[in-house]
Design a protein around this motif. Structure first.
Motif, PDB file in Angstrom:
ATOM      1  N   TYR A 212       0.827  -1.205   0.000  1.00 52.51           N
ATOM      2  CA  TYR A 212       0.000   0.000   0.000  1.00 52.51           C
ATOM      3  C   TYR A 212       0.867   1.263   0.000  1.00 52.51           C
ATOM      4  O   TYR A 212       0.648   2.184  -0.794  1.00 52.51           O
ATOM      5  N   ASP A 216       1.146   4.336  -2.490  1.00 56.66           N
ATOM      6  CA  ASP A 216       0.661   5.613  -1.972  1.00 56.66           C
ATOM      7  C   ASP A 216       1.678   6.713  -2.249  1.00 56.66           C
ATOM      8  O   ASP A 216       1.305   7.825  -2.659  1.00 56.66           O
ATOM      9  N   PRO A 287      -3.574   2.253  -4.773  1.00 60.63           N
ATOM     10  CA  PRO A 287      -3.062   1.648  -3.531  1.00 60.63           C
ATOM     11  C   PRO A 287      -4.083   0.749  -2.829  1.00 60.63           C
ATOM     12  O   PRO A 287      -3.738  -0.367  -2.405  1.00 60.63           O
ATOM     13  N   GLN A 291      -3.831  -3.291  -2.337  1.00 61.50           N
ATOM     14  CA  GLN A 291      -3.902  -3.849  -0.983  1.00 61.50           C
ATOM     15  C   GLN A 291      -5.020  -4.879  -0.884  1.00 61.50           C
ATOM     16  O   GLN A 291      -4.852  -5.946  -0.278  1.00 61.50           O
TER      17      GLN A 291
END
Length: 349
Positions: A212, A216, A287, A291
């Motif tokens: 993630y 990000d 992201p 995830q």
């Protein structure tokens, strides 16, 4: 660490709860709803949210009230899993609490920057009020940055926010404060993993967060470069200090001329090769979608109960965010086809 018996119980419970999650058909039916009341009715009568919505009157429930109840489900599920491995459940519940606190603080900062903090209503669910050290009543009465700091007395957040107090007449540097708060959050998470887990469990837990955070930071670079035309120094200051991407690639992306070049550089990195392939989502959504994909795999194949538990929590979080996106889409009268493009689960391959 959990005993084998307790570990097996957590694995079975988490996977069983995952089996009750909403599927694509559920979301396609939710997309056909025309109001918040219709969504609440569907969730209450057709899904596993029936228990938590049992006392909610779907006829007059507001958007904010429904969102709070949905987010409360995360904490209830974490508590349910904690019965099978209490220390693990408590650690991940702590992460959810800290994240919820930061979301409240960030919302407060937006209002202060906009000059609309007067009359701010704090929609804090009871479960968070009992756990948080933030003075929520004081937060609801805040009119300026000093009031916010006072509401944060006795918490780590006051020390984090004090250096960012704006000078009179100046706007708050929202990006730097956000960076500081989330650096604290994820720093706490990685410290917890290092302290309590070893071997394969620690490696897989870090992967759930790293997958993630790498993306990000990539999205932050794209956003700062595309929407804010920010110089390299400002972009560096907006990135979280957690990344598996080599520094030379980070620097190349920071200094790239446009979004297309940033994406081409990211595609050369290990996370880019692994996660960006076949990703057609809006950049901001990547992201969370990655995830979700990582957690979907882990919940079925990991043999480590903490990993399976956290995977379930992240999957449930994605589910709730998707429901909230539908609610927001209805609020702005978007057609179902446009709302659908914003969803993680509907677009999961």
């Amino acid at each position: 660490m959990l005993s084998n018996l307790s570990s097996n119980a957590v694995l079975a419970k988490a996977r069983g709860m995952h089996g009750k999650c909403l599927n694509k058909q559920n979301f396609n039916e939710l997309l056909m709803c025309k109001s918040v009341s219709e969504i609440a009715y569907y969730l209450k009568n057709r899904t596993h949210y029936n228990g938590i919505l049992s006392t909610v009157n779907e006829i007059d429930v507001s958007r904010s009230e429904l969102e709070i109840v949905l987010k409360q489900k995360l904490f209830e599920d974490c508590a349910a899993l904690g019965k099978y491995g209490s220390s693990v459940g408590e650690r991940f519940a702590e992460y959810l609490i800290r994240r919820s606190e930061i979301e409240q603080i960030m919302h407060s900062l937006i209002l202060i920057n906009s000059g609309k903090s007067e009359g701010y209503t704090v929609y804090i669910p009871e479960y968070l009020q009992k756990k948080t050290g933030i003075d929520m009543e004081a937060l609801g009465r805040m009119k300026n940055y000093d009031d916010l700091l006072k509401a944060l007395d006795g918490t780590p957040y006051r020390k984090i926010l004090e250096p960012f107090k704006p000078e009179p007449g100046q706007l708050l540097d929202y990006t730097k404060v956000e960076n500081a708060l989330y650096t604290y959050l994820y720093g706490t998470v990685f410290t917890m993993i290092d302290k309590h887990y070893k071997g394969g469990a620690a490696k897989e837990l870090r992967e759930l967060f790293n997958s993630y955070l790498d993306l990000d930071n990539y999205v932050r670079i794209v956003r700062m470069k595309t929407f804010y035309k920010a110089p390299p120094e400002a972009i560096r200051g907006a990135l979280l200090p957690f990344s598996t991407i080599r520094k030379n690639f980070i620097e190349e992306m920071i200094n790239a001329k446009d979004e297309e070049e940033v994406r081409a550089i990211m595609a050369k990195t290990s996370p880019g090769k692994r996660y960006l392939k076949n990703q057609e989502a809006f950049e901001d959504d990547i992201p969370l979608r990655v995830q979700y994909s990582t957690c979907r795999h882990a919940i079925h194949f990991s043999t480590h109960s903490p990993v399976v538990m956290l995977s379930y929590i992240f999957i449930k979080q994605a589910e709730i965010y998707d429901i909230i996106n539908i609610i927001e889409g209805i609020r702005y009268q978007l057609p179902p086809s446009k709302i659908s493009k914003l969803l993680t689960i509907v677009n999961f391959q």
